[in-house]
Design an enzyme around this catalytic site. Structure first.
Site, mmCIF file in Angstrom:
data_model
loop_
_atom_site.group_PDB
_atom_site.id
_atom_site.type_symbol
_atom_site.label_atom_id
_atom_site.label_comp_id
_atom_site.label_asym_id
_atom_site.label_seq_id
_atom_site.Cartn_x
_atom_site.Cartn_y
_atom_site.Cartn_z
ATOM 1 N N GLN A 173 8.549 4.966 -0.530
ATOM 2 C CA GLN A 173 7.096 4.795 -0.659
ATOM 3 C C GLN A 173 6.625 5.451 -1.948
ATOM 4 O OE1 GLN A 173 5.153 5.654 3.482
ATOM 5 N NE2 GLN A 173 7.138 6.633 3.428
ATOM 6 N N ASP B 280 7.106 7.378 -8.027
ATOM 7 C CA ASP B 280 7.811 8.056 -9.124
ATOM 8 C C ASP B 280 9.196 7.436 -9.314
ATOM 9 O OD1 ASP B 280 9.966 9.543 -7.643
ATOM 10 O OD2 ASP B 280 8.278 10.634 -6.751
ATOM 11 N N HIS C 252 5.762 0.657 -2.483
ATOM 12 C CA HIS C 252 4.390 0.916 -2.945
ATOM 13 C C HIS C 252 4.271 0.806 -4.466
ATOM 14 C CE1 HIS C 252 3.210 3.245 0.988
ATOM 15 N NE2 HIS C 252 3.309 1.946 1.153
ATOM 16 N N CYS D 95 -3.176 -12.285 -15.872
ATOM 17 C CA CYS D 95 -2.050 -13.240 -15.909
ATOM 18 C C CYS D 95 -0.966 -12.922 -14.887
ATOM 19 C CB CYS D 95 -1.460 -13.321 -17.313
ATOM 20 S SG CYS D 95 -0.597 -11.826 -17.849
ATOM 21 N N SER E 120 5.202 11.471 6.225
ATOM 22 C CA SER E 120 4.384 11.945 7.342
ATOM 23 C C SER E 120 4.225 10.916 8.455
ATOM 24 C CB SER E 120 2.991 12.340 6.831
ATOM 25 O OG SER E 120 2.350 11.210 6.264
ATOM 26 N N LEU F 235 10.065 18.301 6.593
ATOM 27 C CA LEU F 235 9.760 19.732 6.647
ATOM 28 C C LEU F 235 9.310 20.124 8.048
ATOM 29 C CD1 LEU F 235 9.726 22.076 4.644
ATOM 30 C CD2 LEU F 235 7.339 21.541 4.149
ATOM 31 N N GLU F 236 8.607 19.206 8.689
ATOM 32 C CA GLU F 236 8.041 19.475 10.014
ATOM 33 C C GLU F 236 7.953 18.145 10.754
ATOM 34 O OE1 GLU F 236 4.377 20.929 8.469
ATOM 35 O OE2 GLU F 236 3.887 18.960 7.687
ATOM 36 N N ALA G 182 13.762 19.382 1.885
ATOM 37 C CA ALA G 182 14.653 18.247 1.611
ATOM 38 C C ALA G 182 15.859 18.631 0.754
ATOM 39 C CB ALA G 182 13.858 17.137 0.922
#
Ligand code: OAD
Length: 232
Positions: A90, A93, A108, A119, A177, A202-203, A219
């Site tokens: 998603q 970067d 995304h 165009c 999330s 993380l959670e 991570a």
């Protein structure tokens, strides 16, 4: 073995790129309806360009972390064994690519690409975008926007993503999330198909209860541990 990995902002957090929904996340400081919708762009394109120009610069200054590199190793080693990693992100970067991942599905879109609304041309774009810039293809000004998917728009590559999910042996969600659909729905789809599912975050995410297994922590620690386990 075919692994379907879905990544989110959490995988790039330790590279210094902010997540969206933490206490000090991007969407607590900026209004997504103004900055990440077609309507917001139509109303104030300069503000949208400013937001994404800053994010493009932050990305260029950031470096991939151990989680990105571990996923590259997973891709290479699975392929060597006749398996496959389908890496669906998603994230807008390019840190997966800069860590060496060869095939990345940017559902995304990508901040380092521009889309011309006049165009329809999509092209690599690493410089700042501005309202007055002309499209190099059609020559018309005012139509260039970041080639990212905004709220209310359909993510890229959904057919290929659905096909890859259907044939996976394992679904892993990393650093997301579980609050934005359709990606947040992949775990339910995998569950319906009888595919084992794992959350690495993380959670616990919003959809944590749907996963068969979970691994919680940063991570840069959990993803290398997961990859070692999958290859071990
Ligand atoms: P979120 O910001 O919603 O969630 C990031 C997740 O990463 C959270 O569950 C954090 O707990 C977790 N996290 C944070 N730091 C971490 C770390 N070091 N290691 C592991 N996990 C960590 O980001 P996404 O789920 O990616 O869409 O957001 C999905 C979409 O919402 C984005 O693609 C973007 C956003 O609005 C659009 O702009 C259309």
């Amino acid at each position: 073995m075919k692994v379907f990995a879905l990544t989110g902002a959490g995988v790039s957090a330790e590279s210094g790129l902010g997540t969206f929904r933490s206490v000090d996340g991007l969407w607590s400081r900026f209004d997504p309806m103004r900055l990440a919708t077609p309507e917001g762009f139509a109303a104030d394109p300069a503000a949208v360009h400013e937001f994404y120009n800053l994010r493009r610069r932050n990305m260029a200054a950031a470096a991939p972390n151990a989680a990105h590199f571990a996923l590259t190793e997973l891709e290479t080693r699975l392929e060597a064994r006749g398996g496959e990693l389908f890496l669906c992100t998603q994230n807008i970067d390019d840190l997966h690519e800069r860590a060496g991942s060869r095939r990345v599905w940017h559902m995304h879109g990508e901040i380092a690409r521009a889309l011309c609304l006049h165009c329809g041309t999509r092209r690599d774009w690493r410089e700042d975008l501005a309202v007055g810039l002309a499209c190099p293809r059609c020559g018309r000004a005012g139509g260039l926007r970041p080639d990212v998917v905004w709220f209310g728009e359909v993510p890229y590559g959904m057919e290929e993503i659905e096909a890859a999910l259907e044939t996976a042996d394992l679904f892993v969600a990393i650093g997301t999330s579980g609050s934005v659909y359709p990606a947040a729905g992949f775990v339910a789809r995998a569950g319906d198909l009888g595919i084992p599912t794992m959350e690495v975050n993380l959670e616990p995410s919003d959809v944590a209860g749907l996963f068969g297994e979970s691994l919680y922590g940063p991570a840069t620690e959990t993803v290398p541990a997961l990859v070692a386990r999958l290859l071990g």
